[in-house]
Design a protein around this motif. Structure first.
Motif, short mmCIF file in Angstrom:
data_model
loop_
_atom_site.label_atom_id
_atom_site.label_comp_id
_atom_site.label_asym_id
_atom_site.label_seq_id
_atom_site.Cartn_x
_atom_site.Cartn_y
_atom_site.Cartn_z
N PRO A 62 -1.75 -1.82 -4.64
CA PRO A 62 -1.04 -2.54 -3.58
C PRO A 62 -0.50 -3.89 -4.06
N PRO B 201 -11.19 11.04 1.68
CA PRO B 201 -10.17 10.80 2.71
C PRO B 201 -8.79 10.50 2.14
N GLU B 202 -8.73 10.08 0.87
CA GLU B 202 -7.42 9.75 0.31
C GLU B 202 -6.68 10.95 -0.26
N THR C 284 -11.34 8.51 -2.98
CA THR C 284 -12.40 9.28 -2.31
C THR C 284 -11.75 10.38 -1.48
N GLU D 59 0.83 -1.21 0.00
CA GLU D 59 0.00 0.00 0.00
C GLU D 59 0.86 1.26 0.00
N LYS E 196 -11.97 1.54 -8.81
CA LYS E 196 -11.63 2.26 -7.58
C LYS E 196 -11.25 3.71 -7.84
N LEU E 197 -12.26 4.58 -7.75
CA LEU E 197 -11.96 6.01 -7.71
C LEU E 197 -11.46 6.32 -6.31
N PHE F 38 -18.74 1.23 -9.60
CA PHE F 38 -17.86 1.93 -8.66
C PHE F 38 -17.40 1.02 -7.52
N ARG F 39 -18.08 -0.12 -7.33
CA ARG F 39 -17.63 -1.05 -6.29
C ARG F 39 -16.24 -1.58 -6.64
N ASP F 40 -16.04 -1.87 -7.92
CA ASP F 40 -14.79 -2.52 -8.30
C ASP F 40 -13.90 -1.65 -9.19
#
Lengths: 774, 288
Positions: A758, A703-704, A701, A641, A698-699, A694-696
Motif C-alpha cells: 500500500p 481471507p485475502e 492469509t 491498497e 506479511k504472508l 510473521f507479525r512483520d
C-alpha cells in the motif's frame, strides 16, 4: 471350481483427471502425522547454533570454556572443527565459519541434553569480533574499492552467465518502439510451516544416517559429503514427513553438517531445529535481482529484440540463487517469439542473506519484467493488446533461440481462454478511460503470461528416475521410487497411476520414497518435474508388472493376453468386462505353481531432453508449458491498497491427472505469487533482517485469497504420462506482473520493485499527482 | 537464564494485589503480547507468574449507573459480541472486529491491550474517543486501594504508563455516550486480516443540528503513545461539520501526528494515512 457364478461385468473406468485425495491428507488433517520436527530418538541430544548477528567481521577470538563446563553440555564446536571441510557449488561455504560474512553465519554449535541447556551454553560462548566494512548491494560490491568478502573471489564476483542470439544493434534499428526499464525483484523467503530441522546419527562403521527435509536425497549425499569429510556412499538419507519445502531444501544448508559434526563428536544422535526467528534469518531466500531490460517491436506489433542485463545480489555464499540465470535466459529468449536476444547476468557477493531455489526459480523475477514490458509495448503499438500478444505467440513446432522445442504449444488457446473468460479487452479499455475521472477507488485489469519447463530440466547429467514395483500375494502394490513427497502431492499421482494401470483400489498402493538406501535414484523435487518424470517412471513400471501378470493369465486361462485387462481387482476380458479371475488369486497361483514367479519389476526412465550445456543452447526440458493470468483489482488511490477481486487463469497442463491435486497446486502457487506481489518482503538494513517474524513479514492469509476461475488447457503432451505436463511453478510466476499490469490499467502508475505494498502504491500515485501539478 | 520461581492463580483481587505488593510479579491474562515478548527476550518474566483470569469480577461488561464498566480480563471477543457495547458504544465493537485474528481475540484481554501500551493498540483508540478511565488497584497499609486514571493520562511513552508495578489494572470505565454521539474507527495495514495498524484513527462526538461538540479524536501509531489529537478536536469543536471544517481538521491531523519510520511504514505514509482517514471518517459522518 467349476461352480457357475455369474459375476457382474466390470466397466472400463479411468481415474485420469479424477479427484483423488492425497494419501497423507487425513493424518495431516487430524494432527497424527509425525513430522521430522516431532521426532525423538533414544539418547538424542539437541544441537544449537550461535549466529554471528553482524554482517561482516573478523573473528578475533572464541572462548568456549564456560559453555563446555556447563553440566549437560556434550560438545561445543567452532570453525576450527570444520576447517578444510568446505562445501557448496563453488566450495565457498562451511558448516562453521572462520570469518563472518552475513548475519546468520554459524560461529559455534553446542550439543546438550536439552534445548534449555543448549541455549544457555550458547549464551556462555564469548566471541570477540572486529567488524569490517560491509557490502549490501551488488552495485556496491562490484566497485573497485569494495571490501572483499571471500579472499578467493576477487571483485566479489560470483557466477556469470550469458546468452546471445542475433544482432541487437540491427534489430534495434528496425524497431519503432523500445521500452527500457530497470526492475528490482526483492528478497522473500519460503515460510515453510515446518522450520528447518535435521537429525544426525553415526553407526559404529562411521556411516551417517541423516533424517532431513531435503527434496533431493541422492545428490544431497554428494553435496553433504565434503562438509563432513565423508564419502557420499557413507551417508543414508531418510526423509520423514516435512512441513513444506518449495525449493528451500534443494541444497545442503549449514545446520545439516552441524548436526552431523555434533553427532560425530558426541557419538549420539543430534537434532538441530530452528525457531521461527532462526528460520527467517538462516533459511534461504528467493534470489533478488536488478534487471535492466529492453524490448523492441515494429509498428505492426512484431517483437524485434529483447536484452537483459542482470545483476544478482549473491549474498554471502553461493547456493542455487545465483544459478537462476539458467532459467531467466529461457524466459528472456522464449517468452513470446523474440528473434534477437542478448542476456548477461553477473552475481556479486554481498554481506546479505543468500538465496536458494524457490518455486518459480528465476522465472518469477524475469516474468515480472517481460510481462510488464509486453503490456507497455501493447499500449505503444496501435493494436488491441490481446491481438499484440497473439501476434507474437509461438505455436506448436516452434523452436526458441536457445533451442527449446515447443512440441505442443497452446499459448494462443491460453490467451484466448483467459482473456475471453474475463472479458479482458473490453474491461482494459473501459478502465483505462476511467482513470482520469474523479473517484477514490479505481478498477484495473491486467494480463500476463509466461513459459516454463514442464518436463524437467536437464541441468544435471541425468534427469531420470528409478522405480521398483512389486505386487504381493494379496494384490497389494508397493512402489519404491526416488520421487520425494514434500507435500506437493506426488504420492497421490503415483497411487492414481498404479490404480489406473493395475486395476487395484487406491488404498492398495503403498509408496516407499523416503530412504536413500532403499529407493532408487532421482534428481529430486524441482523444476515442476515430478509428476512428469515420476509419472512416466511409475506408468512404465506398472505396465511391466501388468505385462507379466497378463502373460501368466494367458497361460492359466488360455485366453490371449492382449484381449485381457486388469480392472476392479480382477483379470477381465477387455472387450466385455467379464471377470475371469480375481487378481490376488492369480498372483498366488503364479507364486505357488511349479515354476513360481513373483511380480517384481524395475524401471529407469530418462526423459528425452538434452543436457543444458555450457552454451545454454539445448532442448533442456522434455516439455514446455504456458500460463496466462488475468488479474482484476480495485485500487484505493488514497491508501494505495490493492484488493484482488478475481483471478482468471488458463494453463497448459498437458493432461489433468489428479484434478484435486492440480487445483491445490495452482491455488498454493498463486498464494505464494500473490504474497510476492503484494505484501511479502524481507526488510534488510545493512545486512540485518528487521522483520524475522510473521507479525512483520506479511504472508497473505485465507481471507485475502480472491475468487479463482481456473481453466486447464489439455495439450496432450506426447512425452508426458497420459499427456501430462509439469504444472507447479507457473501459478507463482505469472500472477505478480498480471497485478502490476492491472495497477497500471487502474491508475497509470507502475511499481518496478515488488511488493506492491500500500505504501509503495500510495507514494507512486502521490508522485504522479505531484507531477501533474495537483 | 531466567526462571519463574512460582505461579499464582488467585481467586480474589485482594490475594492478587497482595502478591503484587510483595514483589516481582508478571501478570498473565491472555498472554498474546506477553508470550512473544518474553520469547524474543524483549521482556523478562518476574519471579512470580500470576494468572489473573480466575479473579472473581475481573471480567465482564456491565452498566453501572450512567457508565459502562468493562473488567480488565474481558476478552476482545467478548467485547466484540456484547449487545450492550453494540448498542451503546459500537465504535468499540468496530475496533474489536478488526483486532488481530479470531484466535488472538479469544485470548487477548482489554486490560492487557492497554497495559501493553503500544501506540498501535487497537482497543485503546476507541476507548480514548469514549474518554474512558482505568481503575488501578493495589494493596497498601493492610487495605485494598484503588485509583482512577483517565486513559488519556495513562501512557507516558512507548510501552510505558503510570501504573506502578504493584498496581493491577482492574477495569475500564466510560460514560455511556449520549444518543447523539457518533463515532468511527478506521485502521490500515498491508493486508486486511491479522494486521497490526499502520495507523488508526478514531473520531467521536455529539452531533446535533450539523454541529460537532465534545469532539474526541484518537490516533494510533503516529506518536510514542496512543494519541489524543487535540488539534483536530479544536478544528472541529463547536463548528458545523462541513467542507471547511473538514479541511481544517485534515490540516490539524497533519500537525498532530508525529510518526516515525519503522519496519511497518514510513513517517510520510503514516502522516498521509491519518489525513486520508480523518477526511474519510468525517465525510462519512456528513453522508458523503
Amino acid at each position: 471350481m467349476d461352480q457357475k457364478v455369474t459375476a457382474p461385468t466390470i466397466e472400463k473406468k479411468t481415474l485420469i483427471g479424477q479427484r483423488v485425495k492425497k494419501p497423507d491428507a487425513p493424518d495431516k488433517a487430524i494432527g497424527k502425522t509425525r513430522y521430522i520436527n516431532d521426532m525423538v530418538l533414544p539418547q538424542m541430544l539437541i544441537g544449537k547454533v550461535l549466529f554471528a548477528g553482524r554482517p561482516h567481521a573478523r573473528i578475533v577470538s572464541i572462548d568456549t570454556a564456560a559453555a563446555e563446563r556447563l553440566p549437560g553440555v556434550h560438545a561445543v564446536l567452532t570453525g576450527k572443527d570444520a576447517a578444510g571441510l568446505r562445501f557448496g557449488f563453488v566450495r565457498d561455504n562451511a558448516a562453521l565459519k572462520d570469518k563472518v560474512r552475513c548475519e546468520h553465519d554459524e560461529i559455534a554449535a553446542v550439543a546438550a541434553e536439552s534445548e534449555e541447556i543448549a541455549r544457555q551454553a550458547i549464551g556462555l560462548i564469548e566471541v570477540v569480533y572486529e567488524d569490517l566494512p560491509g557490502v549490501f548491494t551488488p552495485e556496491d560490491g562490484a566497485r573497485e574499492d569494495a571490501p572483499q568478502i571471500h579472499d578467493n573471489f576477487p571483485g566479489n564476483k560470483s557466477l556469470y552467465f550469458e546468452f546471445s542470439h542475433g544482432e541487437v544493434a540491427a534489430a534495434e534499428a528496425d524497431s519503432d518502439f523500445v521500452v527500457d526499464n530497470v526492475f528490482r525483484p526483492h528478497h522473500v523467503t519460503h515460510c515453510c510451516m515446518g522450520t528447518s530441522c535435521a537429525i544426525a546419527d553415526f553407526d559404529h562403521n562411521g556411516k551417517l544416517t541423516i533424517w532431513t527435509q531435503t527434496q533431493y536425497p541422492y545428490n544431497y549425499k554428494m553435496d553433504l559429503a565434503p562438509a563432513l569429510g565423508l564419502q557420499p556412499g557413507d551417508i543414508r538419507v531418510i526423509q520423514p514427513p516435512v512441513g513444506g519445502a518449495f525449493g528451500s531444501k534443494l541444497d545442503v544448508y549449514p545446520y545439516e553438517p552441524i548436526a552431523a559434526l555434533l553427532a560425530k563428536r558426541t557419538g549420539r544422535p543430534v537434532k538441530v531445529i530452528y525457531s521461527r526467528e532462526e528460520e527467517f534469518k538462516a533459511s534461504p531466500t528467493r534470489q533478488p535481482a536488478i534487471i535492466h531490460m529492453r524490448t523492441g517491436c515494429t509498428r505492426d506489433g512484431t517483437l524485434t529484440f529483447r536484452t537483459a542485463d542482470v545483476l544478482l545480489d549473491n549474498g554471502a555464499y553461493t547456493s542455487w540463487g545465483p544459478t537462476i540465470p539458467v532459467i531467466m535466459m529461457r524466459t528472456v529468449s522464449g517468452h513470446y517469439r523474440v528473434p534477437v536476444v542478448d542476456f548477461k547476468a553477473q552475481a556479486i557477493y554481498t554481506n546479505n542473506p543468500y538465496a536458494g531455489s524457490f518455486r518459480g526459480y528465476g522465472n518469477v523475477q524475469t516474468t515480472w519484467a517481460t510481462a510488464q514490458q509486453m503490456d507497455m509495448l501493447a499500449d505503444m503499438v496501435d493494436m488491441e493488446p490481446l491481438a499484440f500478444h497473439l501476434k507474437n505467440s509461438q505455436v506448436s513446432g516452434e523452436i526458441t533461440p536457445q533451442k527449446s522445442f515447443l512440441r505442443e504449444c497452446v499459448l494462443v488457446e491460453c490467451l484466448e481462454t483467459a482473456a475471453g473468460a474475463s472479458d479482458y479487452s473490453r474491461k482494459r479499455k473501459e478502465y483505462a478511460a476511467a482513470r482520469a475521472e474523479p473517484g477514490r477507488y479505481k478498477k484495473g485489469i491486467g494480463l500476463a503470461s509466461s513459459i516454463h519447463n514442464a518436463g524437467g530440466a536437464k541441468i544435471h547429467k541425468s534427469d531420470g528416475i528409478g522405480t521398483i514395483l512389486k505386487v504381493d500375494d494379496y494384490a497389494r502394490v508397493t512402489v519404491i521410487t526416488g520421487a520425494s513427497e514434500i507435500g506437493q502431492g506426488i504420492d497421490a499421482v503415483i497411487t492414481l497411476i498404479v490404480a489406473e494401470e493395475l486395476g487395484v483400489p487406491l488404498e492398495h498402493v503403498l509408496i516407499v520414497n523416503n530412504d536413500s538406501d532403499i529407493a532408487p535414484w532421482d534428481v529430486g523435487v524441482h523444476a515442476s518435474r515430478t509428476t512428469f518424470i515420476a509419472g512416466n517412471g511409475t506408468r512404465r513400471a506398472a505396465r511391466k508388472a501388468k505385462a507379466q501378470i497378463l502373460a501368466a493369465a494367458e497361460k492359466m486361462l488360455g485366453e490371449p493376453a492382449d484381449t485381457l485387462e486388469l480392472r476392479g481387482g480382477s483379470v477381465v476380458r477387455d472387450a466385455c468386462g467379464t471377470p475371469l479371475i480375481k487378481l490376488d488369486r492369480l498372483l498366488r497361483q503364479m507364486h505357488f505353481q511349479a515354476e513360481p514367479e513373483l511380480v517384481m519389476v524395475t524401471d529407469y526412465y530418462e526423459p528425452k531432453s538434452e543436457p543444458e550445456g555450457a552454451k545454454h543452447v539445448s532442448d533442456h526440458s522434455a516439455a514446455y508449458s504456458h500460463a496466462v493470468h488475468v488479474a482484476e483489482i480495485t485500487v484505493d488511490t488514497l491508501t494505495g491498497e490493492i484488493t484482488v477481486d478475481k483471478i482468471t487463469m488458463a494453463q497448459d497442463v498437458g493432461r489433468v491427472i489428479n484434478r484435486m491435486g492440480l487445483e491445490a497446486q495452482i491455488e498454493g502457487g498463486l498464494a505464494i505469487g500473490l504474497g510476492y506481489a503484494l505484501s511479502e518482503n524481507m526488510l534488510l538494513d545493512r545486512g540485518l533482517l528487521k522483520n524475522p517474524c510473521f507479525r512483520d513479514y506479511k504472508l497473505l492469509t485465507a481471507p485475502e485469497m480472491p475468487p479463482l476461475d481456473l481453466h486447464f488447457i489439455e495439450s496432450d503432451c506426447a512425452e508426458g504420462p497420459y499427456g501430462a505436463k509439469g504444472i507447479s511453478e507457473l501459478p507463482t510466476i505469472v500472477i505478480a506482473p498480471a497485478i502490476a499490469n492491472a495497477l497500471y490499467n487502474a491508475t497509470g502508475v507502475r511499481v518496478f520493485d515488488p511488493p506492491m505494498s500500500p505504501e509503495k502504491v500510495a507514494r507512486a500515485i502521490d508522485a504522479q499527482r505531484q507531477a501533474a501539478g495537483g | 537464564m531466567q526462571e519463574i520461581k512460582s505461579y499464582l492463580a488467585p481467586r480474589s483481587l485482594d490475594e492478587a494485589v497482595k502478591a503484587m505488593a510483595a514483589g516481582d510479579v508478571t501478570v498473565f491474562c491472555g498472554g498474546t503480547d506477553l508470550t512473544p515478548q518474553t520469547d524474543s527476550g524483549a521482556k523478562r518474566y518476574g519471579a512470580t507468574l500470576m494468572n489473573i483470569r480466575r479473579i472473581e469480577g475481573l471480567s465482564g461488561i456491565a452498566e453501572a449507573g450512567d457508565s459502562i464498566r468493562i473488567g480488565a480480563a474481558t476478552t476482545v471477543t467478548e467485547v466484540r459480541r456484547d449487545p450492550l457495547i453494540a448498542r451503546a458504544a459500537p465504535i468499540l465493537a468496530e475496533a474489536a472486529e478488526h483486532f488481530a485474528s479470531d484466535q488472538i481475540r479469544n485470548a487477548a484481554s482489554l486490560g492487557g491491550n492497554i497495559c501493553n501500551a503500544s501506540p498501535a493498540g487497537d482497543m485503546i483508540n476507541p476507548l480514548l474517543v469514549l474518554d474512558a478511565a482505568v481503575e488501578l488497584a493495589s494493596w497498601a497499609d493492610g487495605a485494598l486501594r484503588t485509583r482512577s486514571v483517565p486513559l488519556e493520562n495513562f501512557f507516558t511513552g512507548p510501552r510505558r504508563h503510570v501504573k506502578r508495578p504493584d498496581e493491577l489494572l482492574t477495569a475500564i470505565v466510560f460514560r455511556k455516550p449520549a444518543t447523539d454521539f457518533v463515532g468511527w474507527f478506521r485502521k490500515s495495514g498491508p493486508r486486511p486480516a491479522l494486521e497490526i495498524s499502520t495507523v488508526s484513527v478514531g473520531i467521536g462526538g455529539n452531533l446535533s443540528d450539523g454541529v460537532f461538540r465534545n469532539v474526541r479524536v484518537a490516533m494510533g501509531s503516529v506518536a510514542p503513545t496512543p494519541l489524543r489529537a487535540h488539534g483536530v478536536e479544536a478544528a472541529l469543536e463547536g463548528r458545523p461539520l462541513d467542507a471547511d471544517s473538514i479541511r481544517a481538521a485534515v490540516a490539524a491531523a497533519d500537525a498532530d501526528a508525529t510518526p516515525i519510520d519503522d519496519v511497518r511504514a514510513s513517517a510520510w505514509y503514516r502522516k498521509h494515512l491519518v489525513k486520508v482517514f480523518t477526511e474519510e471518517v468525517l465525510n462519512h459522518v456528513l453522508g458523503n
